[in-house]
Design a protein around this motif. Structure first.
Motif, short mmCIF file in Angstrom:
data_model
loop_
_atom_site.label_atom_id
_atom_site.label_comp_id
_atom_site.label_asym_id
_atom_site.label_seq_id
_atom_site.Cartn_x
_atom_site.Cartn_y
_atom_site.Cartn_z
N GLN A 177 -45.04 87.27 -10.25
CA GLN A 177 -46.42 87.53 -12.38
C GLN A 177 -45.41 87.08 -13.59
O GLN A 177 -45.36 86.54 -14.40
N ASP A 180 -45.65 83.26 -13.85
CA ASP A 180 -47.10 83.54 -14.13
C ASP A 180 -46.81 83.71 -15.81
O ASP A 180 -47.39 82.87 -16.22
N THR A 181 -45.97 84.07 -16.27
CA THR A 181 -45.97 84.67 -17.81
C THR A 181 -45.34 84.00 -18.67
O THR A 181 -46.20 83.18 -19.14
N ALA A 183 -45.31 80.86 -17.86
CA ALA A 183 -46.06 79.37 -18.01
C ALA A 183 -47.07 79.92 -18.56
O ALA A 183 -47.85 78.91 -19.68
N ALA A 184 -47.83 80.70 -18.78
CA ALA A 184 -49.00 81.37 -20.29
C ALA A 184 -48.43 80.74 -20.82
O ALA A 184 -49.30 80.21 -22.65
N VAL A 185 -46.93 81.41 -21.60
CA VAL A 185 -46.32 81.14 -23.17
C VAL A 185 -45.82 80.02 -23.42
O VAL A 185 -45.96 79.35 -24.55
N GLY A 187 -47.91 76.85 -21.74
CA GLY A 187 -49.08 76.38 -21.75
C GLY A 187 -48.72 74.93 -21.96
O GLY A 187 -47.06 74.19 -21.39
N GLU A 190 -52.08 70.94 -18.64
CA GLU A 190 -53.42 71.30 -17.10
C GLU A 190 -52.32 72.24 -16.38
O GLU A 190 -52.16 73.34 -15.80
N GLN A 191 -51.21 71.62 -15.85
CA GLN A 191 -50.18 71.53 -14.65
C GLN A 191 -48.91 73.13 -15.05
O GLN A 191 -48.47 71.63 -15.83
N ALA A 192 -48.89 73.87 -14.67
CA ALA A 192 -47.27 74.69 -14.94
C ALA A 192 -46.56 74.66 -14.34
O ALA A 192 -46.60 73.20 -13.12
N GLU A 227 -49.68 79.33 -4.67
CA GLU A 227 -49.86 79.73 -6.32
C GLU A 227 -48.61 78.24 -6.55
O GLU A 227 -48.12 77.70 -7.24
#
Length: 326
Positions: A177, A180-181, A183-185, A187, A190-192, A227
């Motif tokens: 988690q 993921d947090t 990676a979202a921040v 950006g 397309e690939q993390a 993931e």
């Protein structure tokens, strides 16, 4: 080195020009020799030039030709695998703080040794990596979200506190988690960013009872695999470790099989350490694996240097031998 490893392989055709120059030089030297023998009086030639030119007169030309070959390779743009520091990668360090970590089979204790080695690991990671910290016992908590600030992580490592039980699965889910947090921040595509979990533990999961439970360690490891987040597990301690709880001496041997299975299920690596020195070695290995990656890069500089050196040496030798360029 194959042609596919050059950025401009057509420059290699210039080797034909160098070869033609070499052949031309040989032909000219033989023609000169024939002309001397045809028109010279041999008796007179022996008197005025008793010392015939030796092979050293060819050294300047040979050096120049070799220098041209090196320069040709440099122009073709050779590439090679190079170790480069990773950027935008994420690593979450998950440390077991269950009561078994106060065992002293590793001096001064499992926890103290783990803290010291973890801080060294944090310092050694390349600056472009975001490092986070998760502590777990009966539950798991994000102490530091992934960040390049190593001081924050080291301070949190110093303040780790022991607690009851071991929820290894929760540690993995919480780490995922956190990844993921971030990676979202971040950006930015397309690939993390590539990520990895480094999980250090000394004992078997106790919460929940079974590792294949929906919140169990094996289930979490399979999700990490899905993931694309490998888990490097470190089994830390010995088979004879024990702790005293409420006056009772309780054995707390390490649990290699479950930690090895977590690594296998996630696509990561399993390590074992039974001393501070061994743990440092494990972290050193992980720093190499995580902190750097192999990438194709320009490798023309050595060829360019050799070309310049040989060409310069050839010209200098010619001036010394003949007081003129070849």
């Amino acid at each position: 080195m194959s042609l596919s490893q050059f950025t401009s392989p057509w420059w290699l055709l210039f080797v034909l020009v160098v070869a033609a120059l070499a052949v031309g030089y040989v032909v000219i030297q033989r023609r000169r020799q024939k002309n001397v023998l045809r028109f010279a009086n041999l008796d007179l030639l022996e008197k005025v030039a008793p010392n015939r030119p030796n092979f050293t007169r060819h050294i300047p030309t040979a050096l120049l030709l070799v220098g041209l070959l090196f320069l040709t390779v440099a122009l073709a743009g050779p590439t090679a695998d190079q170790r480069v520091p990773r950027n935008r990668a994420t690593v979450v360090l998950a440390i077991d703080v269950s009561l078994s970590m106060k065992a002293t089979d590793v001096e001064p204790s499992r926890l103290a040794a783990a803290q010291e080695a973890a801080k060294s690991f944090a310092e050694g990671l390349t600056p472009g990596i975001n490092l986070g910290l998760v502590a777990f016992a009966g539950t798991a908590s994000v102490l530091v979200s992934p960040t390049p600030n190593r001081d924050e992580t080291k301070a949190a490592i110093d303040n780790l506190q022991l607690s009851e039980r071991t929820a290894t699965g929760e540690a993995i889910f919480t780490s995922l988690q956190s990844i993921d947090t971030l990676a979202a921040v971040l950006g930015g595509g397309e690939q993390a960013p590539p990520a990895r979990i480094v999980l250090l533990s000394d004992g078997k999961q106790t919460v929940p009872e079974y590792s294949d439970d929906p919140r169990g360690a094996f289930t979490a490891a399979r999700q990490a695999k899905d993931e694309g987040v490998p888990i490097s597990t470190i089994s830390f301690g010995t088979s004879y470790g024990s702790v005293e709880i409420e006056g009772d001496r309780i054995p707390v041997p390490v649990d290699d099989p479950s930690l090895r299975e977590i690594a296998n299920l996630s696509g990561g690596n399993f390590f074992r350490a039974s001393s501070l020195e061994e743990l440092r070695d494990v972290y050193d290995t992980l720093e190499e694996q995580i902190g750097f990656e192999n990438a194709r890069g320009d490798a023309s500089r050595p060829w360019l240097i050799l070309g310049v050196l040989f060409t310069t040496t050839g010209l200098g030798t010619a001036l010394v031998q003949r007081q003129r360029l070849p």
